[in-house]
Design a protein around this motif. Structure first.
Motif, PDB file in Angstrom:
ATOM      1  N   GLU A   4      89.010  41.154  18.336  1.00  5.62           N
ATOM      2  CA  GLU A   4      87.585  40.882  18.523  1.00  5.62           C
ATOM      3  C   GLU A   4      86.906  41.983  19.332  1.00  5.62           C
ATOM      4  O   GLU A   4      85.823  42.449  18.978  1.00  5.62           O
ATOM      5  N   LYS A   7      86.578  45.305  17.257  1.00  7.56           N
ATOM      6  CA  LYS A   7      86.012  45.223  15.912  1.00  7.56           C
ATOM      7  C   LYS A   7      84.794  46.118  15.730  1.00  7.56           C
ATOM      8  O   LYS A   7      84.689  46.838  14.728  1.00  7.56           O
ATOM      9  N   TYR A  10      85.633  49.816  15.533  1.00  4.12           N
ATOM     10  CA  TYR A  10      86.446  50.015  14.323  1.00  4.12           C
ATOM     11  C   TYR A  10      85.553  50.049  13.092  1.00  4.12           C
ATOM     12  O   TYR A  10      85.688  50.941  12.236  1.00  4.12           O
ATOM     13  N   ASN A 119      81.553  41.649   9.130  1.00  2.17           N
ATOM     14  CA  ASN A 119      81.710  42.868   9.917  1.00  2.17           C
ATOM     15  C   ASN A 119      81.073  42.784  11.300  1.00  2.17           C
ATOM     16  O   ASN A 119      81.291  43.666  12.130  1.00  2.17           O
ATOM     17  N   ALA A 121      80.570  41.593  15.088  1.00  2.11           N
ATOM     18  CA  ALA A 121      81.496  41.177  16.142  1.00  2.11           C
ATOM     19  C   ALA A 121      81.323  39.698  16.467  1.00  2.11           C
ATOM     20  O   ALA A 121      82.287  39.004  16.775  1.00  2.11           O
ATOM     21  N   TYR A 181      90.902  46.894   4.513  1.00  2.00           N
ATOM     22  CA  TYR A 181      90.216  46.054   5.500  1.00  2.00           C
ATOM     23  C   TYR A 181      89.153  45.166   4.849  1.00  2.00           C
ATOM     24  O   TYR A 181      89.057  43.971   5.157  1.00  2.00           O
ATOM     25  N   SER A 185      88.865  41.256   5.364  1.00  4.68           N
ATOM     26  CA  SER A 185      87.844  40.785   6.298  1.00  4.68           C
ATOM     27  C   SER A 185      87.197  39.476   5.849  1.00  4.68           C
ATOM     28  O   SER A 185      86.450  38.866   6.618  1.00  4.68           O
ATOM     29  N   TYR A 188      87.248  36.578   8.144  1.00  4.75           N
ATOM     30  CA  TYR A 188      86.267  36.393   9.214  1.00  4.75           C
ATOM     31  C   TYR A 188      85.114  35.470   8.796  1.00  4.75           C
ATOM     32  O   TYR A 188      84.329  35.043   9.647  1.00  4.75           O
TER      33      TYR A 188
END
Length: 227
Positions: A4, A7, A10, A119, A121, A181, A185, A188
């Motif tokens: 977290e 993120k 990144y 994407n 946070a 990724y 993702s 998420y």
């Protein structure tokens, strides 16, 4: 997958790396359907011609172009400078993050965003910031990937999104890690029920959802309350 706390940097660095080939890979992996999905969201949001729009996580400016075609003023925000460099000729853009929007309260009539929920946070904080910068009664529209409900469609989608998309991305951009990724993702993404809770907690109502592309994409539209 980044933790977290890691993120945000990144994601910024990743999109800086793939900015040059991002549009081409998007068209290839969605068979060009992503453009139609964006146009659909813009139509459904029903923003007046004199309205002012913020496109959040604007990337290279696909939504900015869609708004411009409608004759509506739109400004873009993204955390990736390299993505913004490719959007700059279209309209005004600013580098920033969704969790701390650099705009005054009640500035915009509408906020759009495409393929960015997973994407951020902290999507809950982003929604509160969106509510803050929207005028009372303003509309937010979000385009995001989805997972098909039927078993067969889900298995085919998982195979394509998890295996073929990274291959396409790696061949075109020479950056397979980024396109590994992006499918991963999806983990998420909030559930349908959680999406409803997050919008309500941020002060939005009249939430509507459409499923597109045989369940591979989804649209959300909601309105900011008057208070």
């Amino acid at each position: 997958m980044p933790s977290e706390g890691a993120k945000q940097p990144y994601v910024r660095e990743m999109f800086d790396r793939i900015a040059g080939t991002y549009d081409l890979v998007n068209r290839l992996m969605t068979f060009g359907l992503d453009q139609g999905w964006r146009s659909r969201l813009v139509r459904e949001m029903q923003v007046d011609r004199d309205g002012l729009v913020l496109d959040l996580a604007c990337g290279t400016g696909d939504f900015l172009k869609a708004w411009a075609k409608q004759g509506i003023r739109a400004y873009g925000l993204d955390l990736s400078l390299q993505m913004l460099m490719r959007a700059r000729p279209i309209t005004g853009v600013v580098q920033g993050v969704g969790e701390a929007l650099p705009f005054l309260d009640a500035t915009f009539d509408a906020v759009s965003s495409g393929f960015a929920v997973r994407n951020f946070a902290d999507f809950a904080v982003v929604l509160h910031e969106v509510a803050r910068v929207l005028k009372p009664g303003g509309v937010v529209g979000i385009l995001e990937v989805a997972t098909p409900k039927s078993r067969l469609a889900r298995e085919l989608h998982g195979l394509y999104f998890g295996s073929v998309v990274p291959l396409i991305g790696g061949l075109v951009s020479s950056d397979r890690s980024a396109y590994r990724y992006l499918p991963q993702s999806v983990a998420y993404l909030p559930s349908d029920q959680r999406f409803e809770e997050l919008f309500a907690q941020a002060g939005f109502s009249q939430l509507r959802r459409w499923v597109l592309g045989l369940g591979a994409a989804q649209l959300f539209i909601a309105r900011r309350g008057a208070a």
